[in-house]
Design a protein around this motif. Structure first.
Motif, PDB file in Angstrom:
ATOM      1  N   PRO A 184     -18.403  -7.028  -0.670  1.00 53.27           N
ATOM      2  CA  PRO A 184     -18.684  -8.161   0.212  1.00 53.27           C
ATOM      3  C   PRO A 184     -17.785  -8.134   1.449  1.00 53.27           C
ATOM      4  CG  PRO A 184     -17.370  -8.876  -1.645  1.00 53.27           C
ATOM      5  CD  PRO A 184     -17.711  -7.441  -1.905  1.00 53.27           C
ATOM      6  N   PRO A 185     -18.115  -8.942   2.478  1.00 53.47           N
ATOM      7  CA  PRO A 185     -17.350  -8.912   3.729  1.00 53.47           C
ATOM      8  C   PRO A 185     -15.894  -9.314   3.599  1.00 53.47           C
ATOM      9  CG  PRO A 185     -19.482  -9.972   4.048  1.00 53.47           C
ATOM     10  CD  PRO A 185     -19.324  -9.780   2.574  1.00 53.47           C
ATOM     11  N   HIS A 186     -15.532 -10.066   2.552  1.00 53.76           N
ATOM     12  CA  HIS A 186     -14.142 -10.502   2.439  1.00 53.76           C
ATOM     13  C   HIS A 186     -13.223  -9.443   1.837  1.00 53.76           C
ATOM     14  CE1 HIS A 186     -15.459 -11.478  -1.715  1.00 53.76           C
ATOM     15  NE2 HIS A 186     -14.192 -11.291  -2.035  1.00 53.76           N
ATOM     16  N   VAL A 187     -13.772  -8.241   1.582  1.00 53.59           N
ATOM     17  CA  VAL A 187     -12.995  -7.145   1.011  1.00 53.59           C
ATOM     18  C   VAL A 187     -12.959  -5.977   1.991  1.00 53.59           C
ATOM     19  CG1 VAL A 187     -12.824  -5.487  -0.879  1.00 53.59           C
ATOM     20  CG2 VAL A 187     -13.599  -7.820  -1.337  1.00 53.59           C
ATOM     21  N   VAL A 188     -11.762  -5.472   2.272  1.00 58.26           N
ATOM     22  CA  VAL A 188     -11.594  -4.295   3.132  1.00 58.26           C
ATOM     23  C   VAL A 188     -10.827  -3.237   2.353  1.00 58.26           C
ATOM     24  CG1 VAL A 188     -10.604  -3.391   5.271  1.00 58.26           C
ATOM     25  CG2 VAL A 188     -11.636  -5.666   5.247  1.00 58.26           C
ATOM     26  N   THR A 189     -11.282  -1.998   2.433  1.00 59.65           N
ATOM     27  CA  THR A 189     -10.639  -0.900   1.716  1.00 59.65           C
ATOM     28  C   THR A 189      -9.759  -0.075   2.651  1.00 59.65           C
ATOM     29  OG1 THR A 189     -12.417   0.693   2.106  1.00 59.65           O
ATOM     30  CG2 THR A 189     -12.627  -0.739   0.182  1.00 59.65           C
ATOM     31  N   VAL A 190      -8.731   0.531   2.053  1.00 55.61           N
ATOM     32  CA  VAL A 190      -7.867   1.463   2.778  1.00 55.61           C
ATOM     33  C   VAL A 190      -7.680   2.703   1.924  1.00 55.61           C
ATOM     34  CG1 VAL A 190      -6.656  -0.371   4.000  1.00 55.61           C
ATOM     35  CG2 VAL A 190      -5.748   0.442   1.829  1.00 55.61           C
ATOM     36  N   PRO A 191      -7.581   3.892   2.542  1.00 56.10           N
ATOM     37  CA  PRO A 191      -7.283   5.086   1.744  1.00 56.10           C
ATOM     38  C   PRO A 191      -5.941   4.949   1.042  1.00 56.10           C
ATOM     39  CG  PRO A 191      -8.045   5.678   3.944  1.00 56.10           C
ATOM     40  CD  PRO A 191      -7.800   4.199   3.964  1.00 56.10           C
ATOM     41  N   ALA A 192      -5.896   5.337  -0.209  1.00 57.44           N
ATOM     42  CA  ALA A 192      -4.644   5.307  -0.965  1.00 57.44           C
ATOM     43  C   ALA A 192      -3.732   6.422  -0.486  1.00 57.44           C
ATOM     44  CB  ALA A 192      -4.939   5.473  -2.445  1.00 57.44           C
ATOM     45  N   PRO A 193      -2.434   6.299  -0.727  1.00 57.46           N
ATOM     46  CA  PRO A 193      -1.544   7.436  -0.478  1.00 57.46           C
ATOM     47  C   PRO A 193      -2.045   8.671  -1.214  1.00 57.46           C
ATOM     48  CG  PRO A 193      -0.265   5.471  -0.981  1.00 57.46           C
ATOM     49  CD  PRO A 193      -1.696   5.125  -1.253  1.00 57.46           C
TER      50      PRO A 193
ATOM     51  N   VAL B 169       4.536  15.004   4.616  1.00 55.77           N
ATOM     52  CA  VAL B 169       5.563  15.172   3.591  1.00 55.77           C
ATOM     53  C   VAL B 169       6.932  14.675   4.027  1.00 55.77           C
ATOM     54  CG1 VAL B 169       4.380  17.131   2.551  1.00 55.77           C
ATOM     55  CG2 VAL B 169       6.040  17.536   4.383  1.00 55.77           C
ATOM     56  N   GLU B 170       7.105  14.326   5.317  1.00 55.14           N
ATOM     57  CA  GLU B 170       8.401  13.847   5.771  1.00 55.14           C
ATOM     58  C   GLU B 170       8.769  12.570   5.013  1.00 55.14           C
ATOM     59  OE1 GLU B 170       6.418  16.289   8.756  1.00 55.14           O
ATOM     60  OE2 GLU B 170       5.832  14.396   7.782  1.00 55.14           O
ATOM     61  N   GLU B 171      10.061  12.386   4.744  1.00 56.62           N
ATOM     62  CA  GLU B 171      10.518  11.239   3.982  1.00 56.62           C
ATOM     63  C   GLU B 171      10.078   9.935   4.640  1.00 56.62           C
ATOM     64  OE1 GLU B 171      14.626   9.340   2.088  1.00 56.62           O
ATOM     65  OE2 GLU B 171      14.674  11.241   3.194  1.00 56.62           O
ATOM     66  N   GLY B 172       9.438   9.095   3.873  1.00 55.80           N
ATOM     67  CA  GLY B 172       9.004   7.799   4.365  1.00 55.80           C
ATOM     68  C   GLY B 172       7.682   7.799   5.106  1.00 55.80           C
ATOM     69  N   ALA B 173       7.151   8.990   5.417  1.00 56.46           N
ATOM     70  CA  ALA B 173       5.937   9.053   6.221  1.00 56.46           C
ATOM     71  C   ALA B 173       4.728   8.502   5.473  1.00 56.46           C
ATOM     72  CB  ALA B 173       5.674  10.492   6.657  1.00 56.46           C
ATOM     73  N   ALA B 174       4.605   8.829   4.184  1.00 59.58           N
ATOM     74  CA  ALA B 174       3.455   8.367   3.406  1.00 59.58           C
ATOM     75  C   ALA B 174       3.469   6.848   3.274  1.00 59.58           C
ATOM     76  CB  ALA B 174       3.440   9.022   2.035  1.00 59.58           C
ATOM     77  N   ALA B 175       4.656   6.272   3.036  1.00 58.60           N
ATOM     78  CA  ALA B 175       4.769   4.822   2.915  1.00 58.60           C
ATOM     79  C   ALA B 175       4.426   4.133   4.228  1.00 58.60           C
ATOM     80  CB  ALA B 175       6.184   4.445   2.474  1.00 58.60           C
ATOM     81  N   ALA B 176       4.913   4.686   5.339  1.00 62.37           N
ATOM     82  CA  ALA B 176       4.621   4.094   6.650  1.00 62.37           C
ATOM     83  C   ALA B 176       3.130   4.167   6.961  1.00 62.37           C
ATOM     84  CB  ALA B 176       5.437   4.803   7.727  1.00 62.37           C
TER      85      ALA B 176
ATOM     86  N   ALA C 169       8.323   7.587  -5.216  1.00 64.50           N
ATOM     87  CA  ALA C 169       8.639   6.222  -5.628  1.00 64.50           C
ATOM     88  C   ALA C 169       8.858   5.373  -4.381  1.00 64.50           C
ATOM     89  CB  ALA C 169       9.891   6.212  -6.500  1.00 64.50           C
ATOM     90  N   GLY C 170       8.299   4.163  -4.410  1.00 69.75           N
ATOM     91  CA  GLY C 170       8.433   3.275  -3.262  1.00 69.75           C
ATOM     92  C   GLY C 170       7.348   3.430  -2.227  1.00 69.75           C
ATOM     93  N   VAL C 171       6.326   4.244  -2.510  1.00 70.32           N
ATOM     94  CA  VAL C 171       5.316   4.531  -1.493  1.00 70.32           C
ATOM     95  C   VAL C 171       4.502   3.298  -1.113  1.00 70.32           C
ATOM     96  CG1 VAL C 171       3.470   5.220  -3.093  1.00 70.32           C
ATOM     97  CG2 VAL C 171       3.586   6.242  -0.809  1.00 70.32           C
ATOM     98  N   ILE C 172       4.462   2.274  -1.983  1.00 66.31           N
ATOM     99  CA  ILE C 172       3.689   1.077  -1.653  1.00 66.31           C
ATOM    100  C   ILE C 172       4.567  -0.065  -1.126  1.00 66.31           C
ATOM    101  CG2 ILE C 172       1.960   1.669  -3.393  1.00 66.31           C
ATOM    102  CD1 ILE C 172       3.057  -0.611  -5.117  1.00 66.31           C
ATOM    103  N   ARG C 173       5.892   0.135  -1.075  1.00 63.89           N
ATOM    104  CA  ARG C 173       6.799  -0.975  -0.756  1.00 63.89           C
ATOM    105  C   ARG C 173       6.556  -1.547   0.639  1.00 63.89           C
ATOM    106  NH1 ARG C 173      11.771   1.426  -0.825  1.00 63.89           N
ATOM    107  NH2 ARG C 173      11.626   1.520  -3.104  1.00 63.89           N
ATOM    108  N   GLU C 174       6.430  -0.688   1.626  1.00 61.59           N
ATOM    109  CA  GLU C 174       6.222  -1.170   2.991  1.00 61.59           C
ATOM    110  C   GLU C 174       4.900  -1.916   3.118  1.00 61.59           C
ATOM    111  OE1 GLU C 174       7.003   1.467   6.297  1.00 61.59           O
ATOM    112  OE2 GLU C 174       8.336   2.689   5.060  1.00 61.59           O
ATOM    113  N   ALA C 175       3.883  -1.455   2.396  1.00 61.76           N
ATOM    114  CA  ALA C 175       2.590  -2.129   2.442  1.00 61.76           C
ATOM    115  C   ALA C 175       2.681  -3.531   1.852  1.00 61.76           C
ATOM    116  CB  ALA C 175       1.537  -1.305   1.694  1.00 61.76           C
ATOM    117  N   VAL C 176       3.445  -3.675   0.771  1.00 64.44           N
ATOM    118  CA  VAL C 176       3.649  -4.994   0.168  1.00 64.44           C
ATOM    119  C   VAL C 176       4.379  -5.906   1.148  1.00 64.44           C
ATOM    120  CG1 VAL C 176       4.841  -6.235  -1.677  1.00 64.44           C
ATOM    121  CG2 VAL C 176       3.574  -4.133  -2.196  1.00 64.44           C
ATOM    122  N   ASP C 177       5.400  -5.371   1.816  1.00 62.16           N
ATOM    123  CA  ASP C 177       6.109  -6.158   2.822  1.00 62.16           C
ATOM    124  C   ASP C 177       5.171  -6.598   3.942  1.00 62.16           C
ATOM    125  OD1 ASP C 177       8.451  -5.843   1.392  1.00 62.16           O
ATOM    126  OD2 ASP C 177       9.206  -4.198   2.648  1.00 62.16           O
ATOM    127  N   THR C 178       4.298  -5.710   4.354  1.00 63.60           N
ATOM    128  CA  THR C 178       3.327  -6.035   5.398  1.00 63.60           C
ATOM    129  C   THR C 178       2.393  -7.146   4.951  1.00 63.60           C
ATOM    130  OG1 THR C 178       3.392  -3.823   6.364  1.00 63.60           O
ATOM    131  CG2 THR C 178       1.400  -5.116   6.750  1.00 63.60           C
TER     132      THR C 178
END
Length: 462
Positions: A177-186, A193-200, A239-248
C-alpha cells in the motif's frame, strides 16, 4: 537470476512437475491438494512426509531420518520432553485467558522482561508473529500519529493484512500500500567496504524513504527491521550496520520496531536478541516462532509510556494470547535455553559450522560469501566471475537445497534473488549434526555445476 520477491518458491514443490512419491504418499498429496489447495505449498521438488521428530531430527512414516537444519520454531528441539511435560501438566489444571488474575503469566512476563534492557518494561501477548507485528504497528501509529512505515525491499513480517503489507517477499502480487516504502537492505557482498560506508548508505536510504512518504502526504510512523535481515539474505555484519538508520528514523519523528521473530531467543549465540549486536535501542520488540517451541504464543515488548498510551486509549484483547498452556510452554523454553546453556552452545556449534562452510567456500568460487552468527548462517551462491558485481545464482541454490534434501538434510533458501542458502536449525543442533551437513553440502557441490557436472577441483562422488 530469479525474480526478486520469489524466495519462498526457490525450493518449492510443483504439482505440475509430475513427481511421484509412492502410492500412499501420492494419495495423501492428492487429498491435500483437494482440501488445502493453492495457499498451502510444500518444500522441495520431492516433498518430505513427516510423522515424528526428536531434537534436531525428523522422521518419515517408515522411520527414515532427516537432519533438520532449518526449523527455528522448535528452538529447544522437536518433541522436547520438558515442554511436553509442562504443557500436559497445565492442560490438566486450567487453560484460560488473561482476563483472570493468574500467577503464571505474571511470573513469565517478569522473567522475559529481565532479558531485555531495563527501559523495555512491559509486554503484550498474542498468538503469532504476524499478530505481534500487526499490534506493534498499531501501537506505533497511536504513539506517533502517523501511518508511514519503512521496510527493507525483501522483508517478511507476516501474513495478516497489516503485516503482509510489510512483506514484499510474499511476491510481486502482494502489492504494497502507499503508506509503505521499501529500501534495499545492507548487502555485505556488494556494498562499499570502507568502515562505516554500509551503515551510512543504509541510513541515507531510510532518510530518502521518509522523504518519499512525506511527498505522498503521509506522516512517518515506524522503521521495522528484522534484526538480522534474514529474508534479505541474512545480514549480521558489520555489527552496527543499522544503527545510523535507527537514529535517522528517530530524528524524523518515528520509532524503531525490532522484529526478533527469527533471530531472537539466543539463536545468534552471543546475545538473546539480534538488535543487541547493533548497539541500538528499539522502542518496540516483536517476538514469535520459537517462543513456545511450536505452541502459539508471541509478544510485543516495549516502553511503558508507549504501551500505556495505547492501552489507555485503544481497547485490545487477544483471547488466546498468553493463555496458561502457551505460557507453560514458553516458560519451559526459557528453562531449556538457560539450563542447557544453549546460547554458548549455539555460539560454539555455529562457529564450528561456519568454519567448515568457509573451508568449502575457499574451494568453490560459486560461493560468493558465507555469513551469519551462531546457528543462523547463510551461503550466497553467485556466478563464477565473483566479486561485488557477482551475478546471483538462484538456480544453483535451488539445486543445492534439493540435493541436500536427497541426502536427508533439510535447509531452505532466501534473499532478494533467492540465491542464499538459509541454515537455521533448532538450538539443540550439535557438532556431529554440523559435520553431517558439511559433508552433505560438499558432496552436493561436487555433483552440480553450471553444466550439471562436478565442479573443478571437487572430489565429486569419489
Amino acid at each position: 537470476m530469479s525474480t526478486p520477491g520469489r524466495m519462498h518458491m526457490v525450493n518449492g514443490f510443483d504439482p505440475a512437475a509430475g513427481t511421484r512419491l509412492g502410492p500412499r504418499a501420492n494419495a495423501l498429496l492428492e487429498r491435500r491438494q483437494r482440501v488445502l489447495g493453492a495457499p498451502y505449498r510444500l518444500f522441495y521438488e520431492n516433498p518430505v512426509e513427516v510423522s515424528r521428530g526428536d531434537g534436531a531430527l525428523l522422521f518419515d512414516p517408515d522411520g527414515v531420518e532427516y537432519l533438520d537444519a532449518y526449523n527455528n520454531v522448535p528452538a529447544v528441539g522437536h518433541a522436547n520432553p520438558r515442554v511436553r511435560a509442562a504443557v500436559d501438566a497445565q492442560l490438566g489444571r486450567v487453560n484460560t485467558h488473561t482476563r483472570y488474575l493468574t500467577e503464571e503469566v505474571v511470573t513469565y512476563s517478569e522473567r522475559l522482561l529481565s532479558l531485555f534492557p531495563g527501559y523495555l518494561e512491559q509486554v503484550v501477548f498474542a498468538c503469532t508473529g504476524s499478530e505481534a507485528v500487526d499490534l506493534a504497528v498499531r501501537i506505533a501509529g497511536h504513539v506517533t500519529g502517523g501511518t508511514g512505515v519503512v521496510i527493507t525491499s525483501n522483508a517478511y513480517h507476516g501474513t495478516t493484512q497489516a503485516s503482509a503489507a510489510l512483506s514484499p517477499s510474499l511476491g510481486p502480487n502482494n502489492v504494497l500500500p502507499p503508506h509503505v516504502v521499501t529500501v534495499p537492505a545492507p548487502d555485505p557482498l556488494r556494498d562499499p567496504v570502507e568502515e562505516g560506508a554500509a551503515a551510512a548508505l543504509f541510513s541515507q536510504r531510510v532518510n530518502d524513504a521518509i522523504d518519499e512518504l512525506e511527498r505522498r502526504g503521509l506522516t512517518f510512523s515506524a522503521l521495522i527491521i528484522d534484526s538480522v535481515l534474514s529474508s534479505d539474505g541474512l545480514v549480521t555484519h558489520p555489527a552496527g550496520v543499522i544503527r545510523e538508520a535507527v537514529d535517522t528514523a528517530r530524528r524524523r519523528g518515528g520509532i524503531y520496531i525490532a522484529d526478533e521473530v527469527q533471530p531472537g531467543f539466543g539463536r545468534l549465540g552471543s546475545t538473546w536478541w539480534g538488535f543487541a549486536r547493533h548497539g541500538v535501542e528499539p522502542d518496540l520488540v516483536v517476538l514469535g516462532k520459537p517462543m513456545g517451541n511450536g505452541l502459539p504464543i508471541s509478544a510485543v515488548v516495549g516502553r511503558r509510556a508507549h504501551m500505556e498510551a495505547f492501552g489507555r486509549d485503544v481497547r485490545y484483547f487477544n483471547t488466546f494470547g498468553g493463555t496458561a498452556v502457551s505460557v507453560a510452554a514458553a516458560t519451559a523454553v526459557l528453562d531449556e535455553i538457560e539450563d542447557r546453556g544453549l546460547l554458548p552452545h549455539a555460539s560454539t556449534v555455529g562457529g564450528h559450522l561456519k568454519k567448515g562452510l568457509d573451508e568449502i567456500a575457499s574451494r568453490d568460487e560459486r560461493i560468493g560469501q558465507v555469513r551469519g552468527e551462531g546457528l543462523f548462517l547463510a551461503v550466497e551462491f553467485v556466478g563464477r566471475d565473483g566479486g561485488p558485481d557477482a551475478v546471483p545464482d538462484a538456480d544453483l541454490a535451488g539445486r543445492v537445497v534439493n540435493g541436500l534434501r536427497a541426502r536427508r538434510v533439510l535447509v531452505s533458501a532466501s534473499g532478494r534473488w533467492s540465491n542464499v542458502l538459509k541454515i537455521r536449525p533448532p538450538l539443540v543442533f550439535d557438532t556431529h549434526h554440523a559435520d553431517r551437513l558439511l559433508t552433505a553440502l560438499d558432496d552436493v557441490l561436487g555433483d552440480v555445476s553450471d553444466a550439471g557436472g562436478p565442479r573443478p577441483g571437487s572430489r565429486g562422488d569419489s
